[in-house]
Design a protein around this motif. Structure first.
Motif, short mmCIF file in Angstrom:
data_model
loop_
_atom_site.label_atom_id
_atom_site.label_comp_id
_atom_site.label_asym_id
_atom_site.label_seq_id
_atom_site.Cartn_x
_atom_site.Cartn_y
_atom_site.Cartn_z
N ALA A 269 -14.48 53.14 -76.45
CA ALA A 269 -13.23 52.43 -76.21
C ALA A 269 -12.12 53.38 -75.76
O ALA A 269 -11.32 53.05 -74.88
N VAL A 270 -12.09 54.57 -76.35
CA VAL A 270 -11.08 55.57 -75.95
C VAL A 270 -11.37 56.07 -74.54
O VAL A 270 -10.46 56.18 -73.71
N ARG A 271 -12.61 56.34 -74.28
CA ARG A 271 -12.99 56.86 -72.96
C ARG A 271 -12.66 55.85 -71.86
O ARG A 271 -12.13 56.20 -70.81
N THR A 272 -12.94 54.57 -72.13
CA THR A 272 -12.68 53.53 -71.14
C THR A 272 -11.19 53.37 -70.87
O THR A 272 -10.74 53.30 -69.72
N GLN A 273 -10.39 53.33 -71.94
CA GLN A 273 -8.95 53.17 -71.78
C GLN A 273 -8.34 54.39 -71.07
O GLN A 273 -7.47 54.25 -70.20
N LEU A 274 -8.80 55.56 -71.44
CA LEU A 274 -8.28 56.78 -70.83
C LEU A 274 -8.57 56.79 -69.34
O LEU A 274 -7.69 57.11 -68.52
N GLN A 275 -9.78 56.44 -68.96
CA GLN A 275 -10.13 56.43 -67.54
C GLN A 275 -9.31 55.41 -66.77
O GLN A 275 -8.84 55.67 -65.67
N PRO B 43 0.86 39.18 -73.20
CA PRO B 43 0.98 39.49 -71.78
C PRO B 43 -0.35 39.97 -71.19
O PRO B 43 -1.18 40.56 -71.89
N ALA B 44 -0.53 39.73 -69.91
CA ALA B 44 -1.78 40.07 -69.24
C ALA B 44 -2.10 41.55 -69.34
O ALA B 44 -3.26 41.94 -69.52
N ASN B 45 -1.06 42.41 -69.22
CA ASN B 45 -1.31 43.85 -69.28
C ASN B 45 -1.72 44.32 -70.67
O ASN B 45 -2.27 45.40 -70.84
N VAL B 46 -1.44 43.50 -71.68
CA VAL B 46 -1.92 43.80 -73.04
C VAL B 46 -3.34 43.29 -73.22
O VAL B 46 -4.20 43.98 -73.78
N GLN B 47 -3.60 42.08 -72.73
CA GLN B 47 -4.93 41.50 -72.88
C GLN B 47 -6.01 42.38 -72.25
O GLN B 47 -7.11 42.52 -72.80
N GLU B 48 -5.69 43.01 -71.13
CA GLU B 48 -6.71 43.82 -70.46
C GLU B 48 -7.02 45.11 -71.21
O GLU B 48 -8.04 45.76 -70.93
N LEU B 49 -6.19 45.48 -72.17
CA LEU B 49 -6.43 46.68 -72.96
C LEU B 49 -7.28 46.41 -74.20
O LEU B 49 -7.73 47.34 -74.86
N ILE B 50 -7.49 45.14 -74.52
CA ILE B 50 -8.27 44.80 -75.71
C ILE B 50 -9.75 45.08 -75.45
O ILE B 50 -10.32 44.59 -74.48
N ALA B 51 -10.35 45.87 -76.30
CA ALA B 51 -11.76 46.23 -76.13
C ALA B 51 -12.63 44.98 -76.24
O ALA B 51 -12.40 44.12 -77.09
N GLU B 52 -13.62 44.92 -75.38
CA GLU B 52 -14.50 43.75 -75.36
C GLU B 52 -15.22 43.59 -76.70
O GLU B 52 -15.78 44.54 -77.23
N GLY B 53 -15.15 42.38 -77.25
CA GLY B 53 -15.86 42.08 -78.48
C GLY B 53 -15.20 42.60 -79.75
O GLY B 53 -15.80 42.53 -80.82
N THR B 54 -13.96 43.11 -79.64
CA THR B 54 -13.32 43.66 -80.83
C THR B 54 -13.05 42.58 -81.87
O THR B 54 -12.65 41.46 -81.55
N GLU B 55 -13.28 42.92 -83.12
CA GLU B 55 -13.02 41.99 -84.22
C GLU B 55 -11.85 42.47 -85.08
O GLU B 55 -11.42 41.75 -85.98
N ASN B 56 -11.38 43.67 -84.78
CA ASN B 56 -10.35 44.27 -85.62
C ASN B 56 -9.23 44.78 -84.73
O ASN B 56 -9.39 45.78 -84.02
N LEU B 57 -8.09 44.10 -84.77
CA LEU B 57 -7.05 44.36 -83.78
C LEU B 57 -5.66 44.12 -84.37
O LEU B 57 -5.44 43.15 -85.09
N ILE B 58 -4.75 45.02 -84.04
CA ILE B 58 -3.32 44.85 -84.35
C ILE B 58 -2.55 45.04 -83.05
O ILE B 58 -2.83 45.97 -82.29
N TYR C 288 -10.50 54.98 -85.12
CA TYR C 288 -9.28 54.21 -84.83
C TYR C 288 -8.83 54.55 -83.42
O TYR C 288 -8.80 55.72 -83.02
N VAL C 289 -8.47 53.51 -82.65
CA VAL C 289 -8.07 53.68 -81.26
C VAL C 289 -6.76 52.94 -81.04
O VAL C 289 -6.64 51.77 -81.43
N ASP C 290 -5.78 53.59 -80.44
CA ASP C 290 -4.59 52.83 -80.06
C ASP C 290 -4.14 53.17 -78.65
O ASP C 290 -4.47 54.22 -78.10
#
Length: 435
Positions: A420-426, A75-90, A197-199
């Protein structure tokens, strides 16, 4: 005193579901025992919050989602939470993982990063050593219910002397109130390792209809000399009850850093605790929360010192709007024998409405003489002169209050070391303040 409520599972159904998913027998037995305990144990009784008035048993039924063929399928609202350039994701959708990705470089170093259900099958001996060891399944009804029902989740193992430079990221989201959404996060950082680790725990507020409960547990094991940075932002919808327990066990010269953003729209029970067993072990906790409407929030941070020369720092800042209420507990406990320990805590609540309520409770429990400890707490309204000054410069009342809130939270946000945490939190903070 605790409240007894009906438990929406039993031993037979828990074991049948576990076997149906092909789980190992040790886990089948654990789930069955936990389901039985959940029928007899009381719910936790947080200070000054009557959680028995919440709908605590709307945990739904197991409903795994099909794996995604690509990130574009999410979903789009999930895609926008993915950190740019991340190689490790669940990514977990409702009751199960739908995406797993680990770089070949980290895999070659022996790093394990997968969903917990898979880890129980493929790394059972390792998982079994730690699962429900920091948080026992028989502590209360919440821990027992979670042990019986947990699904998906995350497992991280970092071998000795391995440094994971980029954050590992997980997105845990639900879009169906009837689906059980109960992830368990288990992190083990072996001696002298480093990992961030960031979720993000989020619900689709547009599609979820009805009430749901998110019973979640985090266990972190920090071995000698290791460092774990753990960042988590929760943004569940108004119909959700978020009940999350986090616990870290820290050994000699280990360090854990927690950054928690409780930005839910529904009732919240959040408890983050560091147990410093080792000499020279340290813990740093930062919690930010915003409440609105008629939300009730119980936010607790705890530091327990057993190790000599152990050090803890806890900061909580909460903003309450409308008729929201928050009970904030900071508990520093220094055990006998933890000489030279140091524990510091600060809790601050900003209320934006006469009907909003904030209660900050700093608690120091000291059982040793040769230690240092301190606390600070404040609860107050927005200064009307600040609002008036900003409005006199052509800024609307709503924007003026938003600027004051950002200024109140900025000292904590600016200290978050993981970008990544700071960006998502903001991002999620802005959404909540605009809602």
């Amino acid at each position: 005193m605790s409240t007894q409520l009906t438990t929406p599972t039993d031993r037979g159904s828990a074991e049948t579901l576990a076997r149906g998913k092909g789980e190992p027998e040790w886990l089948v037995a654990l789930r069955g025992e936990a389901a039985e305990l959940a029928g007899t144990l009381p719910w936790p009784k947080p200070e000054k919050v009557r959680i028995e008035r919440w709908n605590l048993t709307a945990v739904g039924s197991y409903e795994a989602s099909a794996s995604a063929a690509s990130l574009a399928d999410l979903p789009a609202n999930v895609q926008e939470l993915i950190a740019e350039g991340t190689e490790n994701l669940i990514v977990q959708h409702n009751s199960g993982a739908v995406w797993k990705q680990l770089s070949a470089e980290l895999a070659a170093k022996g790093v394990i990063f997968t969903d917990l259900e898979t880890a129980c099958k493929e790394h059972g001996d390792l998982v079994q050593q730690y699962l429900f060891q920091a948080v026992k399944k028989d502590e209360d009804k919440l821990t027992a219910l979670h042990a019986a029902l947990w699904n998906g989740g995350v497992f991280v193992y970092v071998p000795k002397n391995v440094e994971v430079e980029l954050p590992l990221q997980a997105i845990l989201f639900n879009d169906k109130a009837e689906a059980t959404f109960a992830p368990h996060v288990l992190i083990v950082a072996d001696a002298n390792s480093r990992v961030s680790y960031v979720d993000t725990v989020v619900s689709d507020k547009g599609s979820i209809k009805g009430e749901f409960v998110h019973p979640s547990i985090v266990e972190v094991f920090v071995k000698p000399g290791a460092l774990v940075r753990f960042g988590s932002v929760h943004s569940l919808g108004e119909g959700g009850v978020d009940m999350t327990l986090r616990r870290a066990v820290v050994e000699n010269d280990g360090r854990v850093e927690w950054v928690i953003g409780d930005l839910n729209d529904g009732h919240t029970l959040s408890d983050t605790k560091s147990i410093m067993n080792g000499q020279g072990s340290t813990s740093d906790v930062k919690v930010i929360s915003v409440g609105k409407n008629a939300q009730q929030m119980s936010l607790t941070t705890q530091a327990v010192h057993f190790g000599k020369s152990s050090d803890s720092n806890m900061i909580t800042r909460a903003v309450m709007k409308d008729s929201a209420s928050a009970i904030i507990n900071g508990i520093t406990k220094i055990e006998h024998g933890a000489t030279k320990a140091n524990g510091v805590q600060t809790e601050k609540v900003l209320m934006l409405s006469p009907k909003a309520r904030g209660d900050a409770n700093p608690i120091l429990l000291i059982d040793e003489d040769d230690v240092t400890a301190g606390h600070a707490a404040s609860v107050g309204q927005v200064n009307p002169e600040q609002v008036y000054y900003l409005m006199s410069r052509g800024i609307s009342r709503q924007d003026a209050e938003r600027l004051i809130i950002y200024g109140f939270l900025a000292p904590v946000v600016s200290e978050i070391s993981v970008e990544a945490v700071r960006t998502q939190l903001q991002r999620l903070l802005e959404r909540k303040l605009e809602g």
